[in-house]
Scaffold this active site. Structure first.
Site, mmCIF file in Angstrom:
data_model
loop_
_atom_site.group_PDB
_atom_site.id
_atom_site.type_symbol
_atom_site.label_atom_id
_atom_site.label_comp_id
_atom_site.label_asym_id
_atom_site.label_seq_id
_atom_site.Cartn_x
_atom_site.Cartn_y
_atom_site.Cartn_z
ATOM 1 N N ASP A 396 64.286 -9.861 24.201
ATOM 2 C CA ASP A 396 65.141 -11.017 23.956
ATOM 3 C C ASP A 396 64.942 -11.466 22.516
ATOM 4 O OD1 ASP A 396 66.895 -13.060 24.317
ATOM 5 O OD2 ASP A 396 65.647 -14.232 25.669
ATOM 6 N N ASP A 761 32.656 18.946 34.790
ATOM 7 C CA ASP A 761 33.349 17.676 34.989
ATOM 8 C C ASP A 761 32.517 16.502 34.484
ATOM 9 O OD1 ASP A 761 35.637 18.760 36.037
ATOM 10 O OD2 ASP A 761 34.980 18.615 38.112
#
Length: 921
Positions: A396, A761
């Site tokens: 806006d 990991d």
């Protein structure tokens, strides 16, 4: 430490909120529907409001079962039991168990759960423990972090209930009410005062009193008003307040936004006072009508969710092809199908980036903490990546590009030349009018200073005032100078002031206002309008003889002094913020309900040269194909309704853009939900904050630009994990296929694959804390499964080259060429495989030369170093026997550095070729 900082930030913020809660509630409802809500309300609601606007006052009260003196408490309770509380329905939070399921439900976790079940069925308890741990950690971490972020966001939007002044009458007053005159309307006040009632307890038929600063608590019909100005910019997009009256002047008006005597929930009184009767509450208001539409909008998958799903299924399809191949080759060549099945399951686990949910959540959580320090609160973690991938920002105008305040931009004579005399006259008019001043008056007083032009305040005293009304659209004050002579000063709409002028002032001389001069004056005013300025005319005359009371009839024969022009000025930081966003590949489009001239002017002032302005009426007339082309070629969209905004956002997404939408009103909520990332502010209306994914503690594009950069850093770290895991796992499986075809035993046992995969990991657990090269945050980044697949196929075989060299070394140099010596072979490949997998973290994390031109953050350096040391220790230490490994000879460690250096050199050379050919996201 990071959690403590975040908690302190929220605590300090909420303390300020409590201190300013009344102001916050006004701001919240002031920004409820910032354009076109009337067009979004159901037709029945619009018709009912139009009918109520035209009804006779007594007939309307009778139809509502009310009374000029208000409802009794018993009547209010009866109506409340039938219609419910004055609350707008809102989105309910998920229960914890559904949220937990939502965090668990992703392709990798479901696949790993299936593999865990198969491992349990085959009595492979080690695999069950390893896989189950990964699934539990990723799910619980995501659940905890999202729940914590949600609680913080809820704390931001928690508002204390407010009250309204309601006229309640005693039951005995039904027959003979005690009343007082209230602007010409009799309202019971025995005793003569209203009762403060929680807004949520209001019901249709309640008579409420409103004064400057009050919220309008429901949709109401004005019964009586005095100089009532209401800020309903939330609905019309206009910056200036509008005056409301007790009667509807034009019976043909059917657009609720144009009704003179209807007040809407979500607006607030700027000046004046009124009495009004409640027509609708809760979901039966315009506010509630659009809120219901917001709830009905399907958010759909965001760019992040769609991207993760595509990448996930790419890797899963790859696993579904490779794991059966491993099973068939090993079962056929080794003859032990049971062991081949376990090995194939281990390969499937190794191919599955089971840490992706955990790494993604950790990276997003770290990004959320970093953003909180930059005054950005993340409600939904996925939104961080969307923020970084955003390439179009729809916003806006008011409060984002501008200051959200009215300032006096110019004071000029009728020829457009600056005139101090016009400013003096406007200041006298604004200073001496009664009641609370509107925004125009505040702007005039601010421009001239608190004391006004030098000596002016002391020189004049107020005599009388002719108030503003809708018919005349002007107001006048009469002041007396030090010499006793009176001066009538009028200001108002240009045409209305010109209607009562017959002369014009120039260079201190008064001249007749001829048709030619009149045309010139109008041309000057039109030119100011074209610049997006609100123009007000100023005129005067010296009435003779002087007297004590004046009326509308005295507004005649005036001298036009000139005009004053107002503007909502652009923020000083906006040009720099727009330039920064453009430099980072984010295009800005302005979507507003305001006037197109104002929007275009503001955009030019902040350096956003509009390629064209598209109006809401044009949007309405276009089909999706035509509008998609117009959306691509226009940057400013004016006079939009909420449906227009939502449609534009959806078409931008359909065109391949990742769209962010910044808004704070209920009218913005549909577009907020439709966007890939909805952005609101902490002072926004509840519905807008619920629809948003990101909440800014400061409505500034500079804050948003910082969020974009942090989002890109976050995504870059997630992408590192995907790339290094996919390429490394593919290389391992390719090596397994080669070894399985030519070696008479398993090249690595299932437990070796699982331990290696777990250690690898763990080495990547520090990726969320890694640095990101500056080049990786310059442009928007998004998931590209095709690019990831190409990367995997390109870099995966590089490690296989050195795996095969390791096979040859173990076979020919160390004689590990029989099933009896398979443990030595497996131990040798275990170490090389783990070290190359860990080194690939540093090789793939950057397009530059690792350790030299781009060094990883110390947590990642420390973690990978520890894992590499662990990989060397396992076959040499006391755990070797339990893991079915064995100590390696000294010559192995002499040859190992050559393999690792060769691997790093070839990978770096391949990176250079890859970057030149395809670039590096």
């Amino acid at each position: 430490m990071r959690i403590t900082i975040l908690k302190n930030l929220f605590a300090n913020f909420l303390q300020v909120r409590r201190m300013t809660r009344h102001f916050s509630r006004r701001v919240m409802l002031d920004s409820v529907v910032r354009t076109g809500v009337g067009r979004e309300a159901p037709d029945a609601l619009s018709r009912n409001l139009a009918a109520a606007a035209l009804d006779d006052r007594d007939a309307l009260l009778a139809r509502l079962g009310s009374h000029i003196d208000g409802l009794t408490e018993r009547q209010a309770e009866t109506i409340r039991a039938r219609v419910g509380l004055n609350e707008v329905g809102h989105e309910k939070p998920m229960p914890w168990w559904r949220h937990l399921w939502h965090c668990y439900r992703n392709p990798f976790n479901l696949l790993l759960t299936l593999l865990t079940a198969i491992s349990w069925w085959t009595d492979d308890l080690e695999a069950v423990a390893v896989i189950g741990t990964m699934v539990a950690l990723s799910t619980v971490l995501r659940f905890w972090q999202e729940a914590r972020s949600s609680r913080a966001a809820d704390a931001l939007k928690a508002l204390v209930g407010n009250t309204a002044t309601v006229v309640r009458r005693a039951p005995a007053a039904d027959a003979a009410p005690q009343a007082e005159a209230y602007f010409g309307v009799r309202l019971a006040v025995a005793p003569p005062r209203g009762v403060e009632v929680p807004v949520r307890m209001l019901v249709p038929g309640d008579v409420v009193r409103l004064a400057a600063g009050d919220m309008v608590p429901a949709d109401c019909r004005v019964l009586a008003a005095k100089d009532l100005f209401v800020a309903q910019a939330a609905m019309t997009g206009e910056s200036l307040p509008v005056e409301k009256f007790a009667v509807q002047s034009d019976a043909t008006v059917r657009n609720p936004l144009e009704l003179d005597d209807i007040l809407f929930m979500g607006t607030n009184v700027v000046s004046g006072s009124a009495a009004a009767v409640v027509l609708g509450t809760g979901d039966r208001t315009y506010f509630g009508a659009l809120a219901g539409r917001v709830q009905a909008v399907d958010r759909g998958p965001t760019a992040f969710q769609a991207g993760v799903n595509r990448v996930s299924w790419l890797l899963i399809r790859f696993m579904l092809v490779m794991a059966p191949l491993v099973l068939l080759i090993n079962g056929y060549t080794k003859g032990d199908w049971g062991e081949a099945l376990l090995f194939a399951l281990s390969v499937a686990v190794g191919l599955t980036p089971e840490m992706l949910p955990m790494i993604a959540t950790s990276t997003l959580a770290k990004g959320a903490v970093a953003l909180s320090r930059r005054k950005v609160v993340v409600k939904r973690l996925d939104a961080i990546q969307n923020l970084g991938a955003m390439d179009v920002l729809c916003t806006d105008k008011t409060g984002t590009l501008t200051e959200d305040r009215i300032v006096l931009e110019r004071h000029a004579d009728a020829w457009g030349e600056t005139s101090d005399r016009v400013l003096e006259l406007a200041w006298l008019n604004s200073r001496h009018q009664t009641g609370l001043r509107n925004l125009l008056d505040e702007a005039v007083l601010a421009r001239a200073g608190s004391g006004g032009p030098p000596g002016l305040a002391a020189s004049y005293a107020k005599v009388d005032e002719i108030p503003f009304d809708f018919e005349r659209r002007r107001m006048s004050v009469v002041v007396a100078g030090a010499d006793g002579r009176h001066l009538l000063i009028t200001k108002g709409a240009v045409e209305e002031v010109l209607r009562v002028c017959d002369r014009v002032l120039r260079d201190g001389e008064e001249a007749p206002l001829t048709p030619g001069l009149l045309a010139r004056v109008r041309a000057v005013a039109s030119a100011l309008n074209d610049e997006g300025l609100r123009v007000v005319a100023v005129a005067y005359r010296e009435p003779e003889p002087a007297r004590g009371a004046y009326g509308v009839a005295d507004e005649r024969g005036l001298v036009l002094a000139g005009t004053i022009a107002f503007l909502d000025p652009p923020k000083a930081s906006t040009p720099a913020a727009l330039a920064a966003l453009a430099a980072h590949g984010v295009a800005v489009k302005v979507l507003t309900g305001d006037n197109e001239r104002v929007a275009a002017k503001v955009c030019r002032d902040v350096g956003l040269a509009p390629r064209g302005v598209l109006l809401g009426g044009d949007v309405e007339d276009m089909d999706d194909t035509a509008l998609a082309g117009a959306v691509a070629s226009h940057d400013v969209f004016a006079r939009l309704t909420p449906a227009h905004k939502e449609r534009i956002v959806r078409l931008l997404k359909a065109g391949g853009h990742v769209v962010g939408f910044l808004g704070d009103g209920i009218n913005d909520a549909p577009a907020l939900r439709a966007a890939d990332v909805g952005i609101s502010v902490d002072t926004a209306v509840d519905i807008a904050r619920e629809a948003a994914d990101v909440i800014l503690l400061e409505k500034s594009l500079m804050v948003l630009e910082a969020g974009v950069i942090e989002g890109r850093r976050t995504f870059a770290n997630m992408l590192k994990y995907i790339k290094m895991t996919a390429s490394s796992n593919f290389g391992n499986v390719f090596s397994v296929l080669v070894a399985s075809a030519f070696i008479p035993f398993l090249p690595m046992l299932p437990i070796h694959l699982l331990v290696q995969n777990l250690l690898y990991d763990v080495s990547q657990a520090a990726i969320p804390f890694d640095r990101v090269d500056e080049e990786q945050v310059r442009r928007p980044q998004r998931w590209q499964p095709g690019e990831i697949g190409r990367f995997m196929l390109f870099f995966g075989p590089v490690s296989s080259v050195f795996d095969i060299l390791t096979f040859a070394m173990m076979w020919f140099v160390f004689g590990a060429d029989t099933p009896a010596r398979q443990t030595l072979f497996q131990s040798g490949w275990f170490v090389v495989g783990l070290l190359t997998q860990t080194l690939v973290v540093h090789m793939i994390r950057t397009a530059k030369v690792p350790f030299v031109r781009s060094r990883a953050a110390w947590p990642l350096m420390a973690m990978t170093g520890a894992i590499m040391a662990t990989g060397l220790f396992l076959p040499m230490g006391p755990l070797a026997q339990g893991l079915r490994l064995q100590a390696l000879p000294p010559l192995y460690f002499a040859l190992l550095p050559l393999i690792l250096l060769g691997y790093m050199g070839l990978t770096q050379w391949m990176k250079g070729f890859y970057v030149r050919r395809w670039g590096w996201q």
